[in-house]
Design a protein around this motif. Structure first.
Motif, PDB file in Angstrom:
ATOM      1  N   GLN A 203       0.830  -1.201   0.000  1.00  0.00           N
ATOM      2  CA  GLN A 203       0.000   0.000   0.000  1.00  0.00           C
ATOM      3  C   GLN A 203       0.865   1.252   0.000  1.00  0.00           C
TER       4      GLN A 203
ATOM      5  N   THR B 180       0.914   3.962  -3.176  1.00  0.00           N
ATOM      6  CA  THR B 180       0.464   5.338  -2.963  1.00  0.00           C
ATOM      7  C   THR B 180       1.605   6.333  -3.141  1.00  0.00           C
TER       8      THR B 180
ATOM      9  N   ASN C 166      -3.893   4.807  -6.591  1.00  0.00           N
ATOM     10  CA  ASN C 166      -4.918   4.546  -5.583  1.00  0.00           C
ATOM     11  C   ASN C 166      -5.001   3.053  -5.295  1.00  0.00           C
TER      12      ASN C 166
ATOM     13  N   LEU D  84      -7.288  -0.110  -3.405  1.00  0.00           N
ATOM     14  CA  LEU D  84      -8.489  -0.647  -2.775  1.00  0.00           C
ATOM     15  C   LEU D  84      -8.114  -1.949  -2.088  1.00  0.00           C
TER      16      LEU D  84
ATOM     17  N   ARG E 223      -4.445   7.427  -2.866  1.00  0.00           N
ATOM     18  CA  ARG E 223      -5.251   7.188  -1.666  1.00  0.00           C
ATOM     19  C   ARG E 223      -5.438   5.681  -1.488  1.00  0.00           C
TER      20      ARG E 223
ATOM     21  N   ARG F  51      -8.065   2.765   0.600  1.00  0.00           N
ATOM     22  CA  ARG F  51      -9.239   2.538   1.441  1.00  0.00           C
ATOM     23  C   ARG F  51      -9.677   1.084   1.331  1.00  0.00           C
ATOM     24  N   ARG F  52     -10.307   0.623   2.397  1.00  0.00           N
ATOM     25  CA  ARG F  52     -10.866  -0.720   2.394  1.00  0.00           C
ATOM     26  C   ARG F  52     -12.256  -0.666   1.770  1.00  0.00           C
ATOM     27  N   ILE F  53     -12.569  -1.687   0.984  1.00  0.00           N
ATOM     28  CA  ILE F  53     -13.884  -1.715   0.347  1.00  0.00           C
ATOM     29  C   ILE F  53     -14.723  -2.823   0.971  1.00  0.00           C
TER      30      ILE F  53
END
Length: 444
Positions: A65, A69, A74, A76, A149, A151-153
């Motif tokens: 990650q 980044t 990005n 996910l 960015r 983020r967890r989905i």
């Protein structure tokens, strides 16, 4: 050009030993991110990252990650999800790439990073080489305004479950079957049971309680003994065994008999051929049992052999325009259902094929019995083993014409030649394997 870090299926090794260290995986994510950005300068690429259940997955996920980044990509994050699930979602979400943190059927001490390109397809050799070249460059971090960015989905598992179910014929169900499903304490633990249950099967689950350390530990596709015992104990119709990342399949029938990838591929091809829907033929590898090839030929089905490795089976399927192939290890490809090998989907194709044929797994595979194979590993000192074995190889091939074959394969990691001879008679396979091995040993 040979690859420095990538093997036949990503980068893999023991955790804590190069290259499976946080610093290298950070650089790997950064290098892959830079390549993605170079290929798509019009907008910021997005990558899907999933993992299996190994304890080291947390550490490597954070490193990947950070690398992506830093390169302006990005990310996910799905959490634990089978490898074929990441391939599917990469395609379904129209993402630029997918990454899986997994060492497949290996023990928990190992881990690896494998990539999918846009569309959920295996990464091309050319892209792997670009990533390796980028790894040699200094790592730089984008300015804050240009960082990606992460983020967890949510809902990733549910979407993949519905996709798996969609590959099973809509007019059929599994309500008459009692199944034992072995999830190998791996990435399918929260996926496979729901798929089979929602299709109506009575279910017994084993290998469904991962703790970070027990993945593939006396469970899963590489250890079918546990499944055999469970099938007999629970009087189940079939056992379904997946590996740690969910891309392999081995099955067991109600008598406890194990069926490998070759046999399961044959069942799928047989049913499709019977209804006239087998596109082209079947692709196996140089290690696929010759008896299977002969049985397919009797059905009028063409057969091709690729190098060992599901990526090479996939390449040949695409080159020929065929759909079905795989390996005895349980990597099975049905390209009209998915872009990659998928243990859950493959099992559904086998069960659907048996229902269509109206016979048991044992009956479906009764057309052929695997030829005995004799394998001898011969160490050499860098000698010309090809020249040394040429005469014996020619004699063996002449003697085995139509009833057997010989495969000589150098190891990619040690000075060893793997001599494999298979024949309709075990004495023949043993005789010629020993003779060829002896000729190499004399020179070595």
């Amino acid at each position: 050009m040979s690859r420095k870090y990538f093997g036949t299926d990503g980068v893999r090794g023991e955790v804590g030993q190069f290259p499976i260290t946080p610093d290298f995986v950070l650089k790997l994510g950064h290098a892959a991110g830079r390549v993605l950005v170079d290929h798509d300068k019009d907008h910021r690429p997005t990558v899907l990252v999933g993992k299996d259940t190994r304890i080291s997955g947390y550490m490597l996920e954070a490193a990947l990650q950070a690398g992506f980044t830093a390169a302006g990509v990005n990310v996910l994050l799905t959490g634990p999800l089978p490898t074929p699930g990441i391939a599917y979602l990469t395609r379904a979400l129209r993402l630029e790439a997918g990454v899986v943190i997994s060492a497949s059927h290996n023990p928990y001490q190992d881990n690896g990073i494998k990539f999918f390109a846009e569309g959920g397809k295996k990464l091309d050799d050319s892209l792997e080489l670009e990533i390796e070249a980028m790894l040699e460059q200094p790592m730089t971090t984008n300015s804050s305004a240009e960082l990606g960015r992460a983020r967890r989905i949510s809902g990733a598992a549910e979407r993949y479950i519905e996709f798996c179910k969609s590959t099973f014929p809509g007019e059929r169900d599994l309500k008459q079957l009692k199944l034992v499903v072995d999830c190998a304490n791996g990435a399918t633990y929260h996926i496979a049971p729901k798929v089979f249950h929602e299709l109506g099967a009575e279910l017994v689950v084993i290998g469904g309680e991962p703790n970070g350390y027990n993945i593939n530990d006396k469970v899963g596709a590489t250890y079918p003994k546990t499944l055999q015992v469970a099938v007999l104990e629970h009087h189940a119709d079939y056992g379904i065994s997946l590996d740690g990342d969910g891309d392999r399949l081995i099955m067991v029938d109600k008598h406890g008999k194990v069926y490998d990838g070759d046999q399961l591929i044959y069942v799928i091809a047989k049913a499709r051929a019977a209804r006239g829907e087998l596109k082209g033929g079947v692709v196996g590898t140089v290690m696929t049992n010759m008896a299977m090839e002969l049985a397919l030929n009797k059905l009028g089905v063409a057969f091709g052999r690729a190098k060992v490795g599901d990526r090479y089976v996939l390449e040949m399927l695409h080159a020929k325009g065929w759909q079905v192939g795989g390996e005895a290890s349980g990597h099975i490809l049905c390209l009209d259902k998915h872009t990659t090998g998928d243990g859950i989907i493959s099992s559904l194709q086998v069960l659907a094929s048996l229902a269509e044929l109206g016979i048991s797994l044992e009956q479906a595979c009764s057309d052929w019995t695997p030829f005995p194979q004799t394998m001898i590993n011969v160490r050499h000192n860098g000698c010309d083993w090809k020249a040394a074995s040429a005469e014996a190889l020619a004699a063996a091939e002449a003697a085995l014409a139509g009833v057997g074959r010989v495969v000589l394969r150098p190891s990619g990691t040690e000075p060893v030649v793997r001599v494999m001879v298979e024949a309709s008679d075990r004495t023949l396979s043993e005789k010629w394997a020993r003779e060829i091995a002896a000729t190499i040993e004399r020179v070595a």
